[in-house]
Design a protein around this motif. Structure first.
Motif, PDB file in Angstrom:
ATOM      1  N   HIS A   1       0.840  -1.201   0.000  1.00 20.92           N
ATOM      2  CA  HIS A   1       0.000   0.000   0.000  1.00 20.92           C
ATOM      3  C   HIS A   1       0.874   1.250   0.000  1.00 20.92           C
ATOM      4  O   HIS A   1       2.022   1.232   0.461  1.00 20.92           O
ATOM      5  CB  HIS A   1      -0.917   0.013   1.226  1.00 20.92           C
ATOM      6  N   ALA A   2       0.325   2.350  -0.493  1.00 25.01           N
ATOM      7  CA  ALA A   2       1.036   3.627  -0.471  1.00 25.01           C
ATOM      8  C   ALA A   2       1.268   4.061   0.974  1.00 25.01           C
ATOM      9  O   ALA A   2       0.520   3.691   1.889  1.00 25.01           O
ATOM     10  CB  ALA A   2       0.241   4.680  -1.227  1.00 25.01           C
ATOM     11  N   TRP A   3       2.321   4.837   1.174  1.00 27.65           N
ATOM     12  CA  TRP A   3       2.671   5.337   2.512  1.00 27.65           C
ATOM     13  C   TRP A   3       2.783   6.847   2.424  1.00 27.65           C
ATOM     14  O   TRP A   3       3.616   7.384   1.696  1.00 27.65           O
ATOM     15  CB  TRP A   3       3.992   4.719   2.957  1.00 27.65           C
ATOM     16  N   THR A   4       1.924   7.527   3.157  1.00 26.83           N
ATOM     17  CA  THR A   4       1.877   8.985   3.147  1.00 26.83           C
ATOM     18  C   THR A   4       1.993   9.502   4.571  1.00 26.83           C
ATOM     19  O   THR A   4       1.405   8.926   5.491  1.00 26.83           O
ATOM     20  CB  THR A   4       0.565   9.490   2.522  1.00 26.83           C
ATOM     21  N   GLY A   5       2.729  10.568   4.760  1.00 29.09           N
ATOM     22  CA  GLY A   5       2.840  11.123   6.100  1.00 29.09           C
ATOM     23  C   GLY A   5       3.863  12.227   6.172  1.00 29.09           C
ATOM     24  O   GLY A   5       4.265  12.819   5.159  1.00 29.09           O
ATOM     25  N   THR A   6       4.299  12.510   7.393  1.00 34.29           N
ATOM     26  CA  THR A   6       5.292  13.542   7.671  1.00 34.29           C
ATOM     27  C   THR A   6       6.410  12.938   8.496  1.00 34.29           C
ATOM     28  O   THR A   6       6.159  12.190   9.444  1.00 34.29           O
ATOM     29  CB  THR A   6       4.670  14.712   8.448  1.00 34.29           C
ATOM     30  N   VAL A   7       7.629  13.245   8.121  1.00 36.10           N
ATOM     31  CA  VAL A   7       8.778  12.771   8.884  1.00 36.10           C
ATOM     32  C   VAL A   7       9.451  13.962   9.547  1.00 36.10           C
ATOM     33  O   VAL A   7       9.659  15.007   8.919  1.00 36.10           O
ATOM     34  CB  VAL A   7       9.769  11.988   7.994  1.00 36.10           C
ATOM     35  N   ALA A   8       9.731  13.816  10.825  1.00 32.74           N
ATOM     36  CA  ALA A   8      10.470  14.838  11.561  1.00 32.74           C
ATOM     37  C   ALA A   8      11.944  14.458  11.548  1.00 32.74           C
ATOM     38  O   ALA A   8      12.310  13.368  12.002  1.00 32.74           O
ATOM     39  CB  ALA A   8       9.955  14.948  12.992  1.00 32.74           C
ATOM     40  N   VAL A   9      12.775  15.330  11.026  1.00 33.74           N
ATOM     41  CA  VAL A   9      14.220  15.101  10.980  1.00 33.74           C
ATOM     42  C   VAL A   9      14.883  16.139  11.880  1.00 33.74           C
ATOM     43  O   VAL A   9      14.671  17.349  11.704  1.00 33.74           O
ATOM     44  CB  VAL A   9      14.776  15.205   9.554  1.00 33.74           C
ATOM     45  N   ARG A  10      15.670  15.665  12.849  1.00 35.52           N
ATOM     46  CA  ARG A  10      16.294  16.566  13.808  1.00 35.52           C
ATOM     47  C   ARG A  10      17.791  16.302  13.902  1.00 35.52           C
ATOM     48  O   ARG A  10      18.222  15.152  13.814  1.00 35.52           O
ATOM     49  CB  ARG A  10      15.671  16.379  15.197  1.00 35.52           C
ATOM     50  N   ARG A  11      18.541  17.361  14.065  1.00 38.79           N
ATOM     51  CA  ARG A  11      19.949  17.235  14.458  1.00 38.79           C
ATOM     52  C   ARG A  11      20.018  17.537  15.939  1.00 38.79           C
ATOM     53  O   ARG A  11      19.590  18.606  16.391  1.00 38.79           O
ATOM     54  CB  ARG A  11      20.837  18.197  13.651  1.00 38.79           C
ATOM     55  N   LEU A  12      20.518  16.584  16.693  1.00 38.44           N
ATOM     56  CA  LEU A  12      20.528  16.674  18.142  1.00 38.44           C
ATOM     57  C   LEU A  12      21.943  16.586  18.677  1.00 38.44           C
ATOM     58  O   LEU A  12      22.828  15.981  18.055  1.00 38.44           O
ATOM     59  CB  LEU A  12      19.716  15.533  18.770  1.00 38.44           C
ATOM     60  N   SER A  13      22.149  17.141  19.853  1.00 35.06           N
ATOM     61  CA  SER A  13      23.359  16.831  20.604  1.00 35.06           C
ATOM     62  C   SER A  13      23.134  15.507  21.319  1.00 35.06           C
ATOM     63  O   SER A  13      21.996  15.057  21.479  1.00 35.06           O
ATOM     64  CB  SER A  13      23.654  17.931  21.624  1.00 35.06           C
ATOM     65  N   LEU A  14      24.200  14.874  21.768  1.00 40.62           N
ATOM     66  CA  LEU A  14      24.059  13.619  22.489  1.00 40.62           C
ATOM     67  C   LEU A  14      23.326  13.805  23.813  1.00 40.62           C
ATOM     68  O   LEU A  14      22.803  12.841  24.377  1.00 40.62           O
ATOM     69  CB  LEU A  14      25.429  12.983  22.734  1.00 40.62           C
ATOM     70  N   THR A  15      23.257  15.027  24.288  1.00 40.62           N
ATOM     71  CA  THR A  15      22.504  15.295  25.518  1.00 40.62           C
ATOM     72  C   THR A  15      21.010  15.437  25.254  1.00 40.62           C
ATOM     73  O   THR A  15      20.225  15.577  26.186  1.00 40.62           O
ATOM     74  CB  THR A  15      23.023  16.564  26.213  1.00 40.62           C
ATOM     75  N   GLY A  16      20.622  15.424  23.969  1.00 40.69           N
ATOM     76  CA  GLY A  16      19.210  15.526  23.609  1.00 40.69           C
ATOM     77  C   GLY A  16      18.764  16.904  23.192  1.00 40.69           C
ATOM     78  O   GLY A  16      17.592  17.098  22.836  1.00 40.69           O
ATOM     79  N   THR A  17      19.649  17.896  23.197  1.00 36.79           N
ATOM     80  CA  THR A  17      19.292  19.254  22.797  1.00 36.79           C
ATOM     81  C   THR A  17      19.062  19.321  21.293  1.00 36.79           C
ATOM     82  O   THR A  17      19.895  18.849  20.510  1.00 36.79           O
ATOM     83  CB  THR A  17      20.401  20.241  23.190  1.00 36.79           C
ATOM     84  N   GLU A  18      17.940  19.903  20.888  1.00 39.56           N
ATOM     85  CA  GLU A  18      17.631  20.039  19.465  1.00 39.56           C
ATOM     86  C   GLU A  18      18.415  21.205  18.885  1.00 39.56           C
ATOM     87  O   GLU A  18      18.322  22.341  19.357  1.00 39.56           O
ATOM     88  CB  GLU A  18      16.135  20.252  19.267  1.00 39.56           C
TER      89      GLU A  18
ATOM     90  N   GLU B   1      27.134  14.961  18.136  1.00 40.32           N
ATOM     91  CA  GLU B   1      25.845  15.181  17.496  1.00 40.32           C
ATOM     92  C   GLU B   1      25.417  13.963  16.684  1.00 40.32           C
ATOM     93  O   GLU B   1      26.231  13.103  16.329  1.00 40.32           O
ATOM     94  CB  GLU B   1      25.913  16.410  16.590  1.00 40.32           C
ATOM     95  N   LEU B   2      24.116  13.923  16.377  1.00 37.84           N
ATOM     96  CA  LEU B   2      23.551  12.873  15.544  1.00 37.84           C
ATOM     97  C   LEU B   2      22.312  13.396  14.844  1.00 37.84           C
ATOM     98  O   LEU B   2      21.787  14.467  15.190  1.00 37.84           O
ATOM     99  CB  LEU B   2      23.195  11.637  16.366  1.00 37.84           C
ATOM    100  N   ILE B   3      21.837  12.658  13.865  1.00 42.59           N
ATOM    101  CA  ILE B   3      20.593  12.954  13.167  1.00 42.59           C
ATOM    102  C   ILE B   3      19.578  11.876  13.529  1.00 42.59           C
ATOM    103  O   ILE B   3      19.910  10.680  13.525  1.00 42.59           O
ATOM    104  CB  ILE B   3      20.792  12.982  11.636  1.00 42.59           C
ATOM    105  N   VAL B   4      18.352  12.270  13.828  1.00 38.38           N
ATOM    106  CA  VAL B   4      17.266  11.341  14.106  1.00 38.38           C
ATOM    107  C   VAL B   4      16.104  11.679  13.181  1.00 38.38           C
ATOM    108  O   VAL B   4      15.687  12.848  13.105  1.00 38.38           O
ATOM    109  CB  VAL B   4      16.794  11.419  15.570  1.00 38.38           C
ATOM    110  N   ALA B   5      15.588  10.686  12.473  1.00 39.98           N
ATOM    111  CA  ALA B   5      14.415  10.851  11.608  1.00 39.98           C
ATOM    112  C   ALA B   5      13.309   9.936  12.114  1.00 39.98           C
ATOM    113  O   ALA B   5      13.550   8.756  12.366  1.00 39.98           O
ATOM    114  CB  ALA B   5      14.762  10.518  10.161  1.00 39.98           C
ATOM    115  N   GLU B   6      12.094  10.488  12.257  1.00 43.50           N
ATOM    116  CA  GLU B   6      10.964   9.724  12.781  1.00 43.50           C
ATOM    117  C   GLU B   6       9.708  10.041  11.974  1.00 43.50           C
ATOM    118  O   GLU B   6       9.360  11.203  11.803  1.00 43.50           O
ATOM    119  CB  GLU B   6      10.720  10.058  14.251  1.00 43.50           C
TER     120      GLU B   6
END
Length: 286
Positions: free
Chosen positions: A118-135, A168-173
């Motif tokens: 099936h098709a997949w439609t939506g929104t992805v949040a992409v963030r660059r974070l510090s390892l401490t969790g700061t956006e 730092e890291l990138i997280v996509a959800e």
């Protein structure tokens, strides 16, 4: 162990394999974990590349699934039927819907991979974070992916250019089941903190549930209940938690397992342990 190492210079190859990627282990237990983790990441690297080019590449063949010999082996499942971290990585990478962060040209791209009917439609949040969790940067990207194909979305430099690559890291959800992590450096350079977490263990009809709550960034948590009961299995491995996040592992076992051992290394491992081999901070409750 030497008798079961059939490859020429086998242990040397394993050592050289992880040397550029992981902090050097200082104990046999950590060496065992490091080789397993490196195997899972190495195969994952190739499978992610293939998956990111779907439908031109519509699958991957991995050598090998299991082994008939009690040897130090590249199999994902050992002779006794125990699943290695690689098995869990392969299951995750073959999920019907998957997010990937991959190199494209001089930058990075988000790959929204839809192998479902099936098709997949939506929104992805992409963030660059510090390892401490700061956006540090964030974007919300819309996607609409047809069945059995991918959508490639180039990411902006605000997400892909770090101010401090080691921290730092990138997280996509996209939703509760689709999440991707990407790092700017290997773990030998990444400033992984000493893992700080709390654990709660509950007795279940089928064994135990173990909930790990991270107080700081904890990367690639692996639970090895077969260290306590050779027949014990766990439902998930290679779980990464941002500060404040929790994950519940389900351990299947018919034996009485010592809770203190279940919640500490070498049964409960993480990549952080390789950076801090003599350190362990955790609080457990039953």
């Amino acid at each position: 162990m030497a008798a079961h190492q059939k490859a020429v210079d086998g242990n040397g190859k394993l050592d050289r394999g992880y040397a550029l990627h992981l902090p050097a282990p200082t104990t046999f237990d950590d060496w065992h974990f490091a080789t397993q983790l490196n195997q899972a990441r190495a195969i994952s690297c190739g499978v992610k590349h293939f998956r990111s080019h779907s439908p031109r590449t519509s699958g991957s063949l991995v050598w090998q699934l299991n082994d008939c010999w009690p040897a130090i082996s590249w199999a994902a499942v050992d002779k006794a039927g125990r699943r290695k971290p690689l098995w869990y990585a392969l299951r995750a990478l073959n999920a019907p819907r998957l997010l990937l962060v991959q190199p494209r040209g001089a930058g990075l791209a988000l790959i929204v991979s839809n192998d479902s009917p099936h098709a997949w439609t939506g929104t992805v949040a992409v963030r660059r974070l510090s390892l401490t969790g700061t956006e540090l940067a964030a974007e919300h990207l819309r996607f609409n992916v047809a069945s059995r194909t991918n959508q490639t979305i180039l990411l902006s430099e605000s997400l892909t250019v770090p101010a401090d690559a080691r921290n730092e890291l990138i997280v996509a959800e996209a939703d509760a089941s689709a999440r991707a992590f990407s790092y700017f450096v290997e773990d030998v350079e990444l400033s992984l903190p000493q893992a700080e977490f709390s654990t709660t263990v509950e007795r279940e009809d089928v064994g135990y549930s173990l909930t790990v709550t991270a107080n700081n960034f904890v990367k690639d948590i692996v639970l090895n209940p077969d260290r306590l009961d050779p027949m014990a299995t766990v439902d998930e491995m290679l779980v990464t938690l941002l500060p404040g996040e929790s994950h519940r592992f389900l351990v299947l076992s018919g034996e009485e397992l010592p809770v203190d051992d279940l919640t500490t290394r070498p049964v409960l491992q993480s990549a952080n342990n390789l950076r801090h081999p003599a350190a362990l901070t955790q609080k457990g409750t039953v």
